[in-house]
Design an enzyme around this catalytic site. Structure first.
Site, PDB file in Angstrom:
ATOM      1  N   HIS A 471      -5.465  12.935  -1.026  1.00 55.18           N
ATOM      2  CA  HIS A 471      -6.180  11.792  -0.441  1.00 55.18           C
ATOM      3  C   HIS A 471      -5.196  10.714   0.008  1.00 55.18           C
ATOM      4  CE1 HIS A 471      -9.462   8.727  -0.158  1.00 55.18           C
ATOM      5  NE2 HIS A 471      -8.466   7.918  -0.484  1.00 55.18           N
ATOM      6  N   GLU A 472      -4.333  10.280  -0.906  1.00 53.52           N
ATOM      7  CA  GLU A 472      -3.414   9.201  -0.568  1.00 53.52           C
ATOM      8  C   GLU A 472      -2.434   9.632   0.526  1.00 53.52           C
ATOM      9  OE1 GLU A 472      -3.925   6.257  -1.403  1.00 53.52           O
ATOM     10  OE2 GLU A 472      -5.451   6.673  -2.922  1.00 53.52           O
ATOM     11  N   HIS A 475      -3.755   8.842   3.883  1.00 50.52           N
ATOM     12  CA  HIS A 475      -3.419   7.481   4.304  1.00 50.52           C
ATOM     13  C   HIS A 475      -1.985   7.423   4.831  1.00 50.52           C
ATOM     14  CE1 HIS A 475      -6.983   5.366   2.972  1.00 50.52           C
ATOM     15  NE2 HIS A 475      -6.844   5.751   1.716  1.00 50.52           N
ATOM     16  N   HIS A 478      -1.721   8.690   8.281  1.00 51.63           N
ATOM     17  CA  HIS A 478      -2.275   7.699   9.199  1.00 51.63           C
ATOM     18  C   HIS A 478      -1.212   6.640   9.515  1.00 51.63           C
ATOM     19  CE1 HIS A 478      -6.129   5.164  10.173  1.00 51.63           C
ATOM     20  NE2 HIS A 478      -5.435   5.467  11.247  1.00 51.63           N
TER      21      HIS A 478
END
Length: 681
Positions: A471-472, A475, A478
């Site tokens: 998940h992280e 980020h 991104h």
């Protein structure tokens, strides 16, 4: 202190402008901030002093180039303030909070600057700007208007005072939480009390105790959410109860770290600020500049999901109680029992023991052969560790990122382990932002809070920690991939209720066949995680989703309840307020506590998610719909990855996020995939 003696006051000579953390000391930060504030104000004043009519070239371009030193210093500092907040760093942060708030207001409320940007905004169609330039004018005008730039001088003075006070209070909340979390770590004298934990987990608790001078004892440090990973494995009910009680007590014990008065004042002042800005509540103020648009849209979604989630949780509760009743000494299920008996029921229904899967999730293999591998297959990027580059802490590792053609993309920093100076939870932040205007590439950080085993022992992750790392890393991608001209749009600078979308999409690769087979190998034998186990994990995707959805929605609703209050709301008792709010939405089941109680709800009282914790489920609508697109179009392929990178990740904040989503998906998102995923259809 001279510029020459302060490594923050000159460009870093390190690759990608990575700060010289080896040379930076706590006493360097405040002087650097003071100089950066002064420089930034002078740069903005130079823009507003221009006598000629506003143009993009004489207003927006120099405005975007301004504040570079402040950005560099702030990102370097706040990275450390979150991940290694020593007493010295905390003292700096307390002093800095009101100064930073005042400086931000000085820019956001600058009447002369607002007038120039408003003039550009009014003639937008005649300026001949490209799409990113046009959106930049629109966003600056919207954000300054939203911040209060159009208020009269008296109202601006009141607003500045409110913002300054709030900045101090949110810093106090975070400091209190860190201190109380450390104080409430649970000490066990006898290893028998921790029956059920693996050898690696016991090693980590012994190591944590030794670091506090508690040789021969075992220390269980607390994670940010109400629940704790150990609750699913500990066989002794009294041990589970002690950990849960400590977790839920944070910030509410009547000691020096009590957060109740702090958070109620934060909520009241936010409501007063919203009223000053023309909104009935802080939630109305926040959502007005998010994709949700208004509080009603958020309430509707949360209500729509809460009813089936609560129903599913009650059904799950009955199954857990039945498992307890079948034992030798039945008792009534309590909150600290849920995770433990969930694993028993999971084993009975699916023949899966998630705690027993840890030997297949060795941290280095998950990182290299899972997280990095999936990114390589999708986007062609590679990650090469740079031991010659040092971040802010010895545990923080630096990797250089290259594209498939060999070009440099940036740096990725991974800080995996928990420590007393690190705040709870997991997050991504940027140390250097990418910008074509400034000719910079991204340096991004992922922080987790995994227990560190004793020297010489390998780190084995839980399934939840594997998911969190993916998940992280979403980020991080991104932040790394956003390719924009103007710093205003760099990396994850998108609407709050959109920012979780790319990270949630990246979770899909955890059990994607080619990926899981590549990284989930037994730490001792190298054998892959059996295919039938993977299939069972996938088929059990909706298992315990009643609980998971309910505890999340309860926290999201608490956030809304605190921030839907008007400026004239009376003082409240925190516990009574929580109980009433959860009863209102039907999520007041004591066996399914909210993911965060108010006194340790860092996301909303010291982080950036106030009135925005709904963002995770709001973004998950887009996420689930995107996962369906990947499945329909061949999954883990470069073509799919390139499309996602170019049309979503790569645009950063330089485009309306829902427009970018439509560009990627070909239509608006549909909610049905989310309902199916969470068993709420």
């Amino acid at each position: 202190m001279t510029d020459a003696s302060n490594p923050l006051l000159s460009p870093s000579p390190l690759p990608y402008l990575l700060p010289q953390y080896a040379k930076i000391r706590p006493e360097h930060y405040l002087p650097a901030f003071e100089e950066a504030f002064e420089e930034h104000l002078a740069e903005v004043a130079a823009v507003t002093r221009v006598r000629s009519a506003p143009t993009f070239e004489n207003t927006m371009a120099p405005l975007e180039a301004s504040g570079r030193l402040l950005g560099d210093v702030a990102r370097a500092f706040y990275t450390v303030a979150s991940a290694d907040a020593t007493d010295e760093i905390q003292a700096v942060e307390e002093t800095l909070a009101p100064l930073m708030a005042a400086h931000q207001d000085a820019i956001a409320l600058d009447g002369a600057l607002y007038a120039r940007i408003t003039a550009l905004h009014e003639q937008l169609d005649r300026l001949g700007l490209d799409a990113e330039q046009r959106y930049l004018v629109q966003r600056w005008h919207r954000e300054m208007t939203h911040a209060g730039a159009g208020l009269d001088d008296e109202a601006k003075a009141t607003l500045t005072e409110l913002n300054t006070t709030l900045s101090t209070l949110t810093t106090t909340f975070e400091k209190n939480l860190l201190a109380d979390t450390n104080d409430l770590a649970v000490v066990f004298d006898d290893v028998a009390e921790l029956d059920g934990l693996s050898e690696a987990e016991l090693s980590a608790t012994a190591q944590a105790a030794a670091e506090r001078g508690l040789d021969g004892k075992y220390l269980v440090t607390l994670v940010l959410p109400t629940g704790h990973p150990h609750l699913s494995a500990l066989t002794r009910r009294d041990a589970r109860e002690r950990i849960m009680a400590a977790s839920r007590a944070r910030g509410s014990r009547g000691n020096a770290h009590d957060n109740r008065a702090v958070l109620t004042r934060i909520a009241r002042l936010r409501a007063q600020r919203a009223e000053l800005l023309g909104y009935p509540s802080h939630t109305a103020y926040v959502t007005a500049d998010e994709t949700a648009g208004n509080p009603e849209a958020v309430r509707d979604l949360l209500h729509r999901l809460a009813v089936p989630a609560a129903r599913n949780a009650q059904r799950e509760q009955a199954a857990l109680q039945a498992a307890i009743d079948a034992g030798d000494a039945p008792f009534a299920l309590a909150a600290h029992d849920w995770a433990f008996y969930t694993e028993k029921v999971r084993q009975a229904e699916y023949a899966i023991d998630t705690a027993a899967l840890r030997p297949w999730f060795e941290a280095e293999r998950v990182l290299q052969d899972g997280v990095f591998y999936a990114a390589n297959q999708l986007y062609g990027v590679t990650f090469t560790e740079r031991p010659d580059l040092h971040a802010y802490h010895p545990d923080a590792r630096v990797f250089e990122v290259h594209n498939a053609d060999g070009s440099e993309q940036g740096l990725y920093v991974l800080d995996l382990y928990t420590r007393d100076t690190k705040r709870g939870g997991a997050w991504m932040n940027s140390i250097v932002d990418q910008s074509g205007l400034l000719n910079t590439k991204a340096v991004v950080v992922n922080n987790l809070n995994v227990s560190k085993p004793a020297a010489g022992q390998r780190t084995l992750l839980t399934l939840d920690e594997v998911n969190t790392l993916f998940h992280e890393f979403g980020h991080a991608l991104h932040g790394l991939f956003a390719t924009v001209t103007y710093p205003h749009f760099a990396g994850t600078e998108v609407f709050r209720d959109f920012v979780e979308f790319p990270s949630q999409v990246n979770e899909m690769w955890v059990f994607w066949p080619e990926v899981v087979d590549h990284y989930a190998r037994h730490v001792d034998t190298g054998e892959p995680l059996p295919a039938e186990i993977v299939q069972k994990l996938q088929s059990s995707e909706t298992f315990n989703q009643g609980f998971a959805t309910s505890e999340y929605l309860a926290a999201a609703w608490l956030d809304q309840a605190w921030h839907l209050q008007g400026a004239s709301a009376a003082d409240v008792d925190v516990a009574q307020f929580e109980a009433a709010a959860l009863a209102e939405i039907g999520l007041d089941n004591p066996v399914v506590p909210t993911r965060y109680s108010s006194t340790y709800f860092a996301h909303i009282f010291s982080g950036g998610y106030s009135a925005g914790y709904y963002s995770y489920i709001w973004s998950e609508v887009l996420d689930a719909d995107s996962v369906q697109w990947f499945k329909d179009n061949g999954g883990l392929t470069r073509a799919n990855g390139d499309r996602f990178r170019q049309r979503l990740l790569g645009v950063g904040g330089s485009k309306d996020p829902l427009e970018a989503y439509r560009d990627f998906r070909g239509r608006d998102a549909e909610i049905q995939p989310l309902l199916d995923r969470r068993g709420l259809a």
